[in-house]
Design a protein around this motif. Structure first.
Motif, mmCIF file in Angstrom:
data_model
loop_
_atom_site.group_PDB
_atom_site.id
_atom_site.type_symbol
_atom_site.label_atom_id
_atom_site.label_comp_id
_atom_site.label_asym_id
_atom_site.label_seq_id
_atom_site.Cartn_x
_atom_site.Cartn_y
_atom_site.Cartn_z
ATOM 1 N N VAL A 5 4.508 6.763 6.157
ATOM 2 C CA VAL A 5 4.120 5.691 5.385
ATOM 3 C C VAL A 5 2.703 5.416 5.715
ATOM 4 O O VAL A 5 2.500 5.055 6.740
ATOM 5 C CB VAL A 5 5.053 4.284 5.544
ATOM 6 C CG1 VAL A 5 4.289 3.150 4.562
ATOM 7 C CG2 VAL A 5 6.612 4.859 5.131
ATOM 8 N N CYS A 6 1.820 5.152 4.723
ATOM 9 C CA CYS A 6 0.379 5.094 5.126
ATOM 10 C C CYS A 6 0.176 3.537 4.655
ATOM 11 O O CYS A 6 0.279 3.122 3.442
ATOM 12 C CB CYS A 6 -0.704 5.873 4.340
ATOM 13 S SG CYS A 6 -2.387 5.444 4.338
ATOM 14 N N ASP A 7 -0.018 2.617 5.800
ATOM 15 C CA ASP A 7 -0.326 1.311 5.274
ATOM 16 C C ASP A 7 -1.446 0.889 4.725
ATOM 17 O O ASP A 7 -1.782 -0.215 4.201
ATOM 18 C CB ASP A 7 0.222 0.366 6.547
ATOM 19 C CG ASP A 7 -0.887 0.675 7.659
ATOM 20 O OD1 ASP A 7 -1.576 1.513 7.801
ATOM 21 O OD2 ASP A 7 -0.980 -0.070 8.637
ATOM 22 N N LEU B 207 3.543 7.442 0.389
ATOM 23 C CA LEU B 207 4.415 8.107 1.246
ATOM 24 C C LEU B 207 3.543 9.662 1.301
ATOM 25 O O LEU B 207 3.733 10.187 0.338
ATOM 26 C CB LEU B 207 5.929 8.328 0.947
ATOM 27 C CG LEU B 207 6.847 7.087 1.052
ATOM 28 C CD1 LEU B 207 8.033 7.120 0.400
ATOM 29 C CD2 LEU B 207 7.188 6.753 2.463
ATOM 30 N N VAL B 208 3.360 10.251 2.504
ATOM 31 C CA VAL B 208 2.549 11.269 2.553
ATOM 32 C C VAL B 208 3.374 12.157 3.462
ATOM 33 O O VAL B 208 4.023 11.950 4.427
ATOM 34 C CB VAL B 208 1.195 11.044 2.886
ATOM 35 C CG1 VAL B 208 0.375 10.324 1.879
ATOM 36 C CG2 VAL B 208 1.069 10.348 4.133
ATOM 37 N N HIS C 222 -7.015 9.641 3.698
ATOM 38 C CA HIS C 222 -7.523 10.342 5.276
ATOM 39 C C HIS C 222 -7.797 9.096 6.334
ATOM 40 O O HIS C 222 -8.563 9.296 7.162
ATOM 41 C CB HIS C 222 -8.810 10.836 4.889
ATOM 42 C CG HIS C 222 -8.753 12.101 3.946
ATOM 43 N ND1 HIS C 222 -8.090 13.179 4.398
ATOM 44 C CD2 HIS C 222 -9.101 12.075 2.374
ATOM 45 C CE1 HIS C 222 -8.133 14.026 3.080
ATOM 46 N NE2 HIS C 222 -8.566 13.595 1.976
ATOM 47 N N ASN C 223 -7.154 8.124 6.015
ATOM 48 C CA ASN C 223 -7.020 7.018 7.272
ATOM 49 C C ASN C 223 -5.998 7.490 8.330
ATOM 50 O O ASN C 223 -5.073 8.091 7.987
ATOM 51 C CB ASN C 223 -6.815 5.667 6.651
ATOM 52 C CG ASN C 223 -7.909 5.087 6.190
ATOM 53 O OD1 ASN C 223 -9.142 5.477 6.495
ATOM 54 N ND2 ASN C 223 -7.714 4.245 5.041
ATOM 55 N N GLN C 224 -6.381 7.099 9.438
ATOM 56 C CA GLN C 224 -5.332 7.356 10.509
ATOM 57 C C GLN C 224 -4.102 6.462 10.537
ATOM 58 O O GLN C 224 -4.035 5.320 10.078
ATOM 59 C CB GLN C 224 -5.899 6.958 11.914
ATOM 60 C CG GLN C 224 -5.224 7.404 13.039
ATOM 61 C CD GLN C 224 -5.032 8.763 13.118
ATOM 62 O OE1 GLN C 224 -5.885 9.704 13.113
ATOM 63 N NE2 GLN C 224 -3.667 9.468 13.454
ATOM 64 N N ALA D 44 11.267 0.925 3.800
ATOM 65 C CA ALA D 44 10.811 -0.050 2.617
ATOM 66 C C ALA D 44 9.845 0.782 1.805
ATOM 67 O O ALA D 44 9.108 1.465 2.193
ATOM 68 C CB ALA D 44 10.033 -1.273 3.138
ATOM 69 N N CYS D 45 9.948 0.610 0.551
ATOM 70 C CA CYS D 45 9.109 1.239 -0.415
ATOM 71 C C CYS D 45 7.661 0.778 -0.094
ATOM 72 O O CYS D 45 7.380 -0.356 -0.043
ATOM 73 C CB CYS D 45 9.586 0.989 -1.810
ATOM 74 S SG CYS D 45 8.554 1.527 -3.040
ATOM 75 N N PRO D 46 6.749 1.697 0.085
ATOM 76 C CA PRO D 46 5.243 1.236 0.397
ATOM 77 C C PRO D 46 4.650 0.481 -0.951
ATOM 78 O O PRO D 46 3.722 -0.363 -0.739
ATOM 79 C CB PRO D 46 4.467 2.635 0.661
ATOM 80 C CG PRO D 46 5.289 3.576 0.378
ATOM 81 C CD PRO D 46 6.784 3.159 0.065
#
Length: 130
Positions: free
Chosen positions: A64-66, A71-72, A95-97, A112-114
């Motif tokens: 999950v990318c906050d 979702l990646v 491309h964020n950490q 949880a769904c992002p």
């Protein structure tokens, strides 16, 4: 052989397709290194040079990318017998950490769904990749 999953939120109808696992080409360390960004590649190369026998585990996992609420599928490298050496790739969308560790496929329904924050995600296997 890896799997391709469709992840769908029953609440907000957001959908993602993510590849998990690894392919035959990832048996070669050069292909594993190529899955990461240049800065991360250096870390893997340094680890390989420091290990007398560089044993590793590699696979794509869902994260999950906050930052972009996606979702990646991200590459994950772990040196065997080296719990401190886990390297997770960056978000493939923004491309964020990533700040949240990758999740296992079986944990997706509890996540949880992002997009909307509800725990209403479901997965469907839609294919395989190699």
């Amino acid at each position: 052989m890896g799997e391709i999953l469709k992840i769908h939120c029953r609440t907000c109808s957001a959908e993602w397709e993510c590849a998990t696992g690894c392919g035959l080409q990832h048996g070669r360390i050069e292909n594993v290194i190529a899955a990461f960004e240049p800065g991360e590649q250096v870390q893997i190369i340094d680890w390989c040079h420091a290990s007398p026998v560089p044993l590793y585990d590699f696979r794509y996992q869902i994260a999950v990318c906050d930052s972009c609420n996606s979702l990646v599928s991200v590459p994950v490298f772990k040196g065997i017998n080296d719990d401190n050496n886990v390297l997770v790739g960056v978000c493939t969308t923004c491309h964020n950490q990533l700040k949240i560790p990758p999740i296992e496929t079986e944990e997706i329904p509890d996540a949880a769904c992002p997009s909307c924050g509800n725990k209403s995600l479901e997965t469907t296997e839609i294919g395989h990749w190699d």
